[in-house]
Scaffold this motif. Structure first.
Motif, PDB file in Angstrom:
ATOM      1  N   ILE A 157       0.853  -1.175   0.000  1.00  0.00           N
ATOM      2  CA  ILE A 157       0.000   0.000   0.000  1.00  0.00           C
ATOM      3  C   ILE A 157       0.892   1.230   0.000  1.00  0.00           C
ATOM      4  O   ILE A 157       1.788   1.359   0.841  1.00  0.00           O
ATOM      5  CB  ILE A 157      -0.927   0.003   1.230  1.00  0.00           C
ATOM      6  N   ALA A 158       0.677   2.140  -0.952  1.00  0.00           N
ATOM      7  CA  ALA A 158       1.515   3.331  -1.076  1.00  0.00           C
ATOM      8  C   ALA A 158       0.644   4.558  -1.269  1.00  0.00           C
ATOM      9  O   ALA A 158      -0.401   4.498  -1.922  1.00  0.00           O
ATOM     10  CB  ALA A 158       2.484   3.182  -2.254  1.00  0.00           C
ATOM     11  N   SER A 159       1.099   5.685  -0.706  1.00  0.00           N
ATOM     12  CA  SER A 159       0.342   6.934  -0.804  1.00  0.00           C
ATOM     13  C   SER A 159       1.087   7.960  -1.648  1.00  0.00           C
ATOM     14  O   SER A 159       2.278   7.820  -1.931  1.00  0.00           O
ATOM     15  CB  SER A 159       0.088   7.508   0.599  1.00  0.00           C
ATOM     16  N   ALA A 160       0.390   9.017  -2.034  1.00  0.00           N
ATOM     17  CA  ALA A 160       0.948  10.045  -2.904  1.00  0.00           C
ATOM     18  C   ALA A 160       2.118  10.786  -2.256  1.00  0.00           C
ATOM     19  O   ALA A 160       3.012  11.280  -2.956  1.00  0.00           O
ATOM     20  CB  ALA A 160      -0.143  11.044  -3.290  1.00  0.00           C
ATOM     21  N   PHE A 161       2.147  10.863  -0.924  1.00  0.00           N
ATOM     22  CA  PHE A 161       3.226  11.550  -0.231  1.00  0.00           C
ATOM     23  C   PHE A 161       4.401  10.624   0.078  1.00  0.00           C
ATOM     24  O   PHE A 161       5.261  10.958   0.883  1.00  0.00           O
ATOM     25  CB  PHE A 161       2.705  12.200   1.053  1.00  0.00           C
ATOM     26  N   GLY A 162       4.432   9.459  -0.568  1.00  0.00           N
ATOM     27  CA  GLY A 162       5.581   8.566  -0.463  1.00  0.00           C
ATOM     28  C   GLY A 162       5.610   7.679   0.754  1.00  0.00           C
ATOM     29  O   GLY A 162       6.649   7.113   1.087  1.00  0.00           O
ATOM     30  N   LEU A 163       4.487   7.504   1.429  1.00  0.00           N
ATOM     31  CA  LEU A 163       4.403   6.623   2.580  1.00  0.00           C
ATOM     32  C   LEU A 163       3.789   5.290   2.158  1.00  0.00           C
ATOM     33  O   LEU A 163       2.987   5.242   1.226  1.00  0.00           O
ATOM     34  CB  LEU A 163       3.560   7.251   3.689  1.00  0.00           C
ATOM     35  N   GLY A 164       4.183   4.227   2.842  1.00  0.00           N
ATOM     36  CA  GLY A 164       3.630   2.928   2.468  1.00  0.00           C
ATOM     37  C   GLY A 164       4.001   1.838   3.446  1.00  0.00           C
ATOM     38  O   GLY A 164       4.712   2.056   4.431  1.00  0.00           O
ATOM     39  N   LYS A 234       8.264   5.899   5.308  1.00  0.00           N
ATOM     40  CA  LYS A 234       8.695   6.615   4.110  1.00  0.00           C
ATOM     41  C   LYS A 234       9.270   5.613   3.089  1.00  0.00           C
ATOM     42  O   LYS A 234      10.230   4.914   3.354  1.00  0.00           O
ATOM     43  CB  LYS A 234       9.757   7.653   4.467  1.00  0.00           C
ATOM     44  N   LEU A 235       8.650   5.570   1.908  1.00  0.00           N
ATOM     45  CA  LEU A 235       9.096   4.685   0.836  1.00  0.00           C
ATOM     46  C   LEU A 235      10.100   5.372  -0.080  1.00  0.00           C
ATOM     47  O   LEU A 235      11.021   4.742  -0.594  1.00  0.00           O
ATOM     48  CB  LEU A 235       7.903   4.221  -0.006  1.00  0.00           C
TER      49      LEU A 235
END
Length: 267
Positions: A157-164, A234-235
């Motif tokens: 699962i990844a988000s637009a702000f680079g978290l996952g 942070k990805l």
């Protein structure tokens, strides 16, 4: 590259949204289609065995809708669908939940979305994996399970702000189609949104792609295992104003080829 309109006889206003590689057009294999508005259907692959030079109608779309995701599937597989606000729904691809439809059908509702929400991702789980999951009894405290003990597979699962994060597939229990779904991630940053939801196993290689064209490669095993309720880690470090737009799973064949080339250079 070569413009697609030079390779395929499609109108210039059309856009290619999916590429699917097939070996044969079997009756037991289906094309699973999901539209931007959330309509889903599966049609036998054999219905596309004789495609005319100008193509065939694959799905009937309402005004403003668009075919966005297409995957191969078989009877008994399941589909995992994610929405922009971090919700996810997981249901079987069988006669009870999603019966096969013809090419000209519109499809049925896949997920009950809240106002302002929209779909962002879809992935298919094999029937063997789904059978294993269905044998696991529902646990009311599933979000408090020791997710670090999981041997996979996981949902990235990844988000637009680079978290996952990686969440064990077992935390996404099978549901009924057209439901509200389950919370897949809690956002810690205002205006963050879900951009990717993919099923992966051990040792997978990933490419993170940003809106500004920055690409970073990493091994999925390095990504933290967390529960559905967690906010992720942070990805990728993003430049100011940039956002994560896509996560690509690198095919195993390419990984093996790259490893061979790397070992050859060392020798």
């Amino acid at each position: 590259g070569t413009p697609s309109v030079q390779l395929l006889p499609i109108p210039r206003e059309e856009k290619i949204t999916s590429l699917v590689a097939v070996d044969s057009f079997d009756n037991d294999c289906y094309l699973l289609m999901l539209t931007k508005a959330g309509f889903i259907k599966r049609t036998s692959l054999s219905a596309f065995s004789k495609i005319r030079s100008n193509g065939l109608i694959a799905i009937n779309l309402e005004d403003g809708d668009a075919l966005t995701w297409v995957r191969l599937s078989k009877e008994g597989d399941s589909v995992l669908i994610g929405s922009r606000t971090g919700m996810a729904i997981h249901f079987r691809l069988d006669i009870n939940e999603l019966r096969p439809l013809g090419r000209t059908a519109r499809g049925v509702k896949s997920m009950n979305l809240r106002e302002g929400d929209n779909l962002v991702s879809m992935d298919v789980l094999t029937s063997d994996l789904v059978d294993q999951l269905s044998k696991i009894e529902d646990n009311t405290n599933e979000e408090n399970l020791d997710v670090n003990s999981s041997d996979g597979p996981w949902v990235l699962i990844a988000s637009a702000f680079g978290l996952g994060k990686r969440v064990p597939v077992t935390q996404f229990r099978l549901q009924k189609r057209a439901g509200m779904g389950l919370r897949a991630i809690k956002f810690r940053i205002k205006d963050d949104k879900l951009v990717c939801l993919k099923v992966l196993g051990e040792g997978e290689e990933l490419l993170f792609v940003t809106e500004k064209g920055v690409i970073v490669r990493t091994n999925a095993d390095k990504i933290s295992q967390q529960s559905r309720a967690a906010t992720g880690v942070k990805l990728q470090k993003l430049d100011e104003g940039d956002h994560l737009s896509e996560v690509v799973l690198v095919p195993h064949e390419q990984i093996e080829e790259i490893n061979k080339l790397s070992s050859g250079e060392e020798n």
